[in-house]
Design a protein around this motif. Sequence first.
Motif, PDB file in Angstrom:
ATOM      1  N   ALA A  64      81.586  25.351  49.433  1.00  0.00           N
ATOM      2  CA  ALA A  64      81.577  24.685  48.131  1.00  0.00           C
ATOM      3  C   ALA A  64      80.463  23.645  48.035  1.00  0.00           C
ATOM      4  O   ALA A  64      80.123  23.200  46.938  1.00  0.00           O
ATOM      5  N   ALA A  65      79.884  23.276  49.168  1.00  0.00           N
ATOM      6  CA  ALA A  65      78.814  22.269  49.169  1.00  0.00           C
ATOM      7  C   ALA A  65      77.562  22.837  48.519  1.00  0.00           C
ATOM      8  O   ALA A  65      77.280  24.030  48.637  1.00  0.00           O
ATOM      9  N   PRO A  66      76.810  21.987  47.845  1.00  0.00           N
ATOM     10  CA  PRO A  66      75.563  22.472  47.229  1.00  0.00           C
ATOM     11  C   PRO A  66      74.581  22.949  48.291  1.00  0.00           C
ATOM     12  O   PRO A  66      74.530  22.409  49.392  1.00  0.00           O
ATOM     13  N   ALA A  68      71.561  22.546  48.624  1.00  0.00           N
ATOM     14  CA  ALA A  68      70.594  21.516  49.029  1.00  0.00           C
ATOM     15  C   ALA A  68      71.115  20.668  50.190  1.00  0.00           C
ATOM     16  O   ALA A  68      70.344  20.036  50.900  1.00  0.00           O
ATOM     17  N   SER A  69      72.423  20.658  50.387  1.00  0.00           N
ATOM     18  CA  SER A  69      72.990  19.837  51.469  1.00  0.00           C
ATOM     19  C   SER A  69      72.914  20.535  52.825  1.00  0.00           C
ATOM     20  O   SER A  69      73.176  19.914  53.852  1.00  0.00           O
ATOM     21  N   TYR A  70      72.547  21.804  52.824  1.00  0.00           N
ATOM     22  CA  TYR A  70      72.432  22.543  54.091  1.00  0.00           C
ATOM     23  C   TYR A  70      71.107  22.224  54.754  1.00  0.00           C
ATOM     24  O   TYR A  70      70.089  22.030  54.078  1.00  0.00           O
ATOM     25  N   LYS A  71      71.108  22.176  56.077  1.00  0.00           N
ATOM     26  CA  LYS A  71      69.859  21.995  56.803  1.00  0.00           C
ATOM     27  C   LYS A  71      69.892  22.882  58.040  1.00  0.00           C
ATOM     28  O   LYS A  71      70.964  23.109  58.626  1.00  0.00           O
ATOM     29  N   PRO A  72      68.742  23.386  58.439  1.00  0.00           N
ATOM     30  CA  PRO A  72      68.725  24.259  59.616  1.00  0.00           C
ATOM     31  C   PRO A  72      69.035  23.466  60.892  1.00  0.00           C
ATOM     32  O   PRO A  72      68.595  22.329  61.042  1.00  0.00           O
TER      33      PRO A  72
END
Length: 84
Positions: A64-66, A68-72
């Motif tokens: 459910a997180a946007p 853009a909040s993901y990072k490798p």
Amino acid sequence: MSRTTTMTVRLSGALSDFVAANVDENGAYENVSEYIRDLIRRDKERVEREAFERLKAELAHAFAAPEASYKPLSAAEVIARNRT
């Protein structure tokens, strides 16, 4: 390979009466061992079900997180993060 363990449990009063009511000709179980094994199996299933529900909730939150909040992250970073 399966291992058999013998355990001794002492019950008195209301607990003993409750077990006795669930065992024998009027109860749902033929003997105390059968009753205890069933209780342990049910508790094991409950623990596994709760763990699965926690995992599903964490995954639902993550998905459910946007984006853009993901990072490798590298595998080493994931392992280090999960050690704390």
